[in-house]
Design a protein around this motif. Structure first.
Motif, PDB file in Angstrom:
ATOM      1  N   SER A  93       0.712  -1.305  -0.065  1.00 48.08           N
ATOM      2  CA  SER A  93      -0.079   0.123  -0.040  1.00 48.08           C
ATOM      3  C   SER A  93       0.889   1.155  -0.033  1.00 48.08           C
ATOM      4  CB  SER A  93      -0.778  -0.032   1.127  1.00 48.08           C
ATOM      5  OG  SER A  93      -0.128  -0.017   2.276  1.00 48.08           O
ATOM      6  N   ASP A  94       2.077   1.223   0.390  1.00 47.48           N
ATOM      7  CA  ASP A  94       2.930   2.333   0.695  1.00 47.48           C
ATOM      8  C   ASP A  94       3.760   2.423  -0.503  1.00 47.48           C
ATOM      9  OD1 ASP A  94       4.432   0.152   1.168  1.00 47.48           O
ATOM     10  OD2 ASP A  94       5.065   0.896   3.054  1.00 47.48           O
ATOM     11  N   GLY A  95       3.660   1.565  -1.853  1.00 45.28           N
ATOM     12  CA  GLY A  95       4.447   1.536  -2.850  1.00 45.28           C
ATOM     13  C   GLY A  95       5.630   0.711  -2.785  1.00 45.28           C
ATOM     14  N   ARG A  96       5.740   0.345  -1.735  1.00 47.67           N
ATOM     15  CA  ARG A  96       7.001  -0.597  -1.704  1.00 47.67           C
ATOM     16  C   ARG A  96       6.917  -2.144  -2.053  1.00 47.67           C
ATOM     17  NH1 ARG A  96      11.214   1.079   1.896  1.00 47.67           N
ATOM     18  NH2 ARG A  96      10.507   2.429   3.423  1.00 47.67           N
ATOM     19  N   ILE A  97       8.135  -2.544  -2.447  1.00 47.36           N
ATOM     20  CA  ILE A  97       8.300  -3.764  -3.050  1.00 47.36           C
ATOM     21  C   ILE A  97       7.994  -4.792  -2.009  1.00 47.36           C
ATOM     22  CG2 ILE A  97       9.664  -5.576  -4.225  1.00 47.36           C
ATOM     23  CD1 ILE A  97       9.258  -3.418  -6.235  1.00 47.36           C
ATOM     24  N   ALA A  98       7.320  -5.858  -2.271  1.00 48.58           N
ATOM     25  CA  ALA A  98       6.848  -6.968  -0.966  1.00 48.58           C
ATOM     26  C   ALA A  98       7.897  -7.906  -0.782  1.00 48.58           C
ATOM     27  CB  ALA A  98       5.578  -7.544  -1.352  1.00 48.58           C
ATOM     28  N   PHE A  99       9.247  -7.647  -1.597  1.00 48.55           N
ATOM     29  CA  PHE A  99      10.209  -8.739  -1.102  1.00 48.55           C
ATOM     30  C   PHE A  99      11.291  -8.266  -0.699  1.00 48.55           C
ATOM     31  CE2 PHE A  99       8.080 -10.478  -5.271  1.00 48.55           C
ATOM     32  CZ  PHE A  99       7.635 -11.696  -4.348  1.00 48.55           C
ATOM     33  N   PRO A 100      12.221  -8.722   0.210  1.00 49.08           N
ATOM     34  CA  PRO A 100      13.424  -8.406   0.912  1.00 49.08           C
ATOM     35  C   PRO A 100      14.334  -7.929  -0.323  1.00 49.08           C
ATOM     36  CG  PRO A 100      13.001 -10.651   1.370  1.00 49.08           C
ATOM     37  CD  PRO A 100      11.994 -10.143   0.478  1.00 49.08           C
ATOM     38  N   ALA A 101      15.013  -6.763  -0.106  1.00 52.40           N
ATOM     39  CA  ALA A 101      15.732  -6.021  -1.162  1.00 52.40           C
ATOM     40  C   ALA A 101      16.674  -7.054  -1.659  1.00 52.40           C
ATOM     41  CB  ALA A 101      16.375  -4.726  -0.183  1.00 52.40           C
ATOM     42  N   ASP A 102      17.229  -7.943  -1.151  1.00 49.43           N
ATOM     43  CA  ASP A 102      18.351  -8.868  -1.257  1.00 49.43           C
ATOM     44  C   ASP A 102      17.924 -10.131  -2.004  1.00 49.43           C
ATOM     45  OD1 ASP A 102      17.162 -10.043   0.709  1.00 49.43           O
ATOM     46  OD2 ASP A 102      18.964 -10.021   1.904  1.00 49.43           O
ATOM     47  N   SER A 103      16.651 -10.285  -2.072  1.00 48.92           N
ATOM     48  CA  SER A 103      16.045 -11.288  -2.866  1.00 48.92           C
ATOM     49  C   SER A 103      16.018 -11.016  -4.517  1.00 48.92           C
ATOM     50  CB  SER A 103      14.593 -11.699  -2.499  1.00 48.92           C
ATOM     51  OG  SER A 103      13.803 -10.766  -2.986  1.00 48.92           O
ATOM     52  N   PRO A 104      16.196 -12.407  -5.109  1.00 50.98           N
ATOM     53  CA  PRO A 104      16.164 -12.196  -6.491  1.00 50.98           C
ATOM     54  C   PRO A 104      14.766 -11.744  -7.137  1.00 50.98           C
ATOM     55  CG  PRO A 104      16.162 -14.573  -5.892  1.00 50.98           C
ATOM     56  CD  PRO A 104      16.420 -13.660  -4.568  1.00 50.98           C
ATOM     57  N   GLN A 105      13.768 -12.143  -6.367  1.00 54.78           N
ATOM     58  CA  GLN A 105      12.422 -11.855  -6.930  1.00 54.78           C
ATOM     59  C   GLN A 105      12.530 -10.180  -6.911  1.00 54.78           C
ATOM     60  OE1 GLN A 105       9.419 -14.266  -7.272  1.00 54.78           O
ATOM     61  NE2 GLN A 105       9.744 -15.214  -5.307  1.00 54.78           N
ATOM     62  N   PHE A 106      12.931  -9.674  -5.996  1.00 59.18           N
ATOM     63  CA  PHE A 106      12.805  -8.059  -5.877  1.00 59.18           C
ATOM     64  C   PHE A 106      13.405  -7.477  -7.009  1.00 59.18           C
ATOM     65  CE2 PHE A 106      15.181  -4.170  -4.875  1.00 59.18           C
ATOM     66  CZ  PHE A 106      14.149  -3.725  -4.019  1.00 59.18           C
ATOM     67  N   ALA A 107      14.671  -8.236  -7.477  1.00 59.94           N
ATOM     68  CA  ALA A 107      15.515  -7.406  -8.503  1.00 59.94           C
ATOM     69  C   ALA A 107      14.665  -7.690  -9.848  1.00 59.94           C
ATOM     70  CB  ALA A 107      16.778  -8.327  -8.833  1.00 59.94           C
ATOM     71  N   GLU A 108      13.694  -8.862  -9.946  1.00 60.37           N
ATOM     72  CA  GLU A 108      13.139  -9.037 -11.188  1.00 60.37           C
ATOM     73  C   GLU A 108      12.099  -8.024 -11.153  1.00 60.37           C
ATOM     74  OE1 GLU A 108      11.853 -13.132 -11.531  1.00 60.37           O
ATOM     75  OE2 GLU A 108      10.887 -12.623 -13.609  1.00 60.37           O
ATOM     76  N   GLN A 109      11.239  -7.742 -10.204  1.00 64.32           N
ATOM     77  CA  GLN A 109      10.275  -7.175  -9.867  1.00 64.32           C
ATOM     78  C   GLN A 109      10.637  -5.591 -10.534  1.00 64.32           C
ATOM     79  OE1 GLN A 109       7.813  -7.319  -6.472  1.00 64.32           O
ATOM     80  NE2 GLN A 109       6.368  -6.192  -7.597  1.00 64.32           N
ATOM     81  N   VAL A 110      11.715  -5.206  -9.822  1.00 59.94           N
ATOM     82  CA  VAL A 110      12.261  -3.816 -10.251  1.00 59.94           C
ATOM     83  C   VAL A 110      12.633  -3.656 -11.630  1.00 59.94           C
ATOM     84  CG1 VAL A 110      14.131  -2.084  -9.839  1.00 59.94           C
ATOM     85  CG2 VAL A 110      13.170  -3.456  -7.677  1.00 59.94           C
ATOM     86  N   GLN A 111      13.150  -4.941 -12.283  1.00 63.92           N
ATOM     87  CA  GLN A 111      13.547  -4.769 -13.675  1.00 63.92           C
ATOM     88  C   GLN A 111      12.249  -4.740 -14.528  1.00 63.92           C
ATOM     89  OE1 GLN A 111      16.762  -7.488 -14.084  1.00 63.92           O
ATOM     90  NE2 GLN A 111      17.485  -6.397 -16.060  1.00 63.92           N
ATOM     91  N   ARG A 112      11.377  -5.364 -14.100  1.00 63.53           N
ATOM     92  CA  ARG A 112      10.175  -5.407 -14.976  1.00 63.53           C
ATOM     93  C   ARG A 112       9.509  -4.235 -14.969  1.00 63.53           C
ATOM     94  NH1 ARG A 112       6.610 -10.814 -15.207  1.00 63.53           N
ATOM     95  NH2 ARG A 112       8.340 -12.264 -15.953  1.00 63.53           N
ATOM     96  N   LEU A 113       9.372  -3.602 -13.745  1.00 60.90           N
ATOM     97  CA  LEU A 113       8.644  -2.092 -13.631  1.00 60.90           C
ATOM     98  C   LEU A 113       9.380  -0.975 -14.408  1.00 60.90           C
ATOM     99  CD1 LEU A 113       7.703  -2.138  -9.792  1.00 60.90           C
ATOM    100  CD2 LEU A 113       6.244  -2.445 -11.698  1.00 60.90           C
ATOM    101  N   ARG A 114      10.718  -1.255 -14.160  1.00 61.02           N
ATOM    102  CA  ARG A 114      11.445  -0.170 -15.241  1.00 61.02           C
ATOM    103  C   ARG A 114      11.360  -0.237 -16.480  1.00 61.02           C
ATOM    104  NH1 ARG A 114      16.755  -0.372 -11.251  1.00 61.02           N
ATOM    105  NH2 ARG A 114      16.046   1.233  -9.833  1.00 61.02           N
ATOM    106  N   THR A 115      11.099  -1.600 -16.976  1.00 62.08           N
ATOM    107  CA  THR A 115      11.049  -2.118 -18.298  1.00 62.08           C
ATOM    108  C   THR A 115       9.514  -1.332 -18.629  1.00 62.08           C
ATOM    109  OG1 THR A 115      12.173  -3.947 -18.123  1.00 62.08           O
ATOM    110  CG2 THR A 115      10.544  -3.743 -20.086  1.00 62.08           C
ATOM    111  N   GLU A 116       8.771  -0.905 -17.930  1.00 68.23           N
ATOM    112  CA  GLU A 116       7.345  -0.472 -18.132  1.00 68.23           C
ATOM    113  C   GLU A 116       7.257   1.069 -17.862  1.00 68.23           C
ATOM    114  OE1 GLU A 116       4.144  -2.469 -16.194  1.00 68.23           O
ATOM    115  OE2 GLU A 116       4.473  -4.294 -17.288  1.00 68.23           O
ATOM    116  N   GLY A 117       8.516   1.497 -17.719  1.00 66.22           N
ATOM    117  CA  GLY A 117       8.648   2.752 -17.534  1.00 66.22           C
ATOM    118  C   GLY A 117       8.267   3.526 -15.937  1.00 66.22           C
ATOM    119  N   VAL A 118       8.148   2.486 -15.163  1.00 64.65           N
ATOM    120  CA  VAL A 118       7.842   2.878 -13.965  1.00 64.65           C
ATOM    121  C   VAL A 118       9.228   3.096 -13.151  1.00 64.65           C
ATOM    122  CG1 VAL A 118       6.911   2.247 -11.609  1.00 64.65           C
ATOM    123  CG2 VAL A 118       5.883   1.494 -13.766  1.00 64.65           C
TER     124      VAL A 118
END
Length: 110
Positions: free
Chosen positions: A60-85
């Motif tokens: 709800s606060d706009g944070r990623i729901a995964f720990p910053a050191d997890s691979p899922q976190f990195a993938e989510q960030v990359q996917r979002l940035r790919t969409e221009g987020v």
DNA sequence: CTGGTGACAAACT
DNA sequence: CAGTTTGCCACCA
């Protein structure tokens, strides 16, 4: 046939426009399940569908729901940035995880 | 049945 | 702002 709760949740997630995000609680609300944010989370944790835009679902606060050191976190960030987020510090900037997507439709105030 | 857990949220400090 | 507390619901040992 009666649409199951998880089906509506999945539909709500697929309904998130590209380049935008929504919170777990918001998705649950759009699925007709207010207060079932954790149910959405549990569903995604069990989900194996790669075509599902799971990366557009945030806290709800706009944070990623995964720990910053997890691979899922990195993938989510990359996917979002790919969409221009714009993602910064593990949190989405620019578009707030609006309490209601209606605000995004009508133009987020503020 | 009780108790613990989780890709959470809102209120409170 | 960030950190803590409470409420919430589905699932499991």
């Amino acid at each position: 046939m009666q649409t199951g709760a998880h089906d509506r949740i999945l539909a709500a997630i697929r309904a998130i426009p590209r380049g935008q995000v929504a919170g777990y609680g918001e998705v649950a609300r759009r699925a007709g399940l207010p207060g079932r944010a954790r149910m959405v989370a549990r569903l995604l944790s069990h989900n194996d569908d790669r075509r599902l835009p799971w990366h557009r679902v945030l806290r709800s606060d706009g944070r990623i729901a995964f720990p910053a050191d997890s691979p899922q976190f990195a993938e989510q960030v990359q996917r979002l940035r790919t969409e221009g987020v714009r993602v910064e510090g593990g949190r989405v900037r620019g578009i707030r995880a609006a309490p209601t997507l209606d605000e995004q439709v009508w133009g987020t105030p503020g």
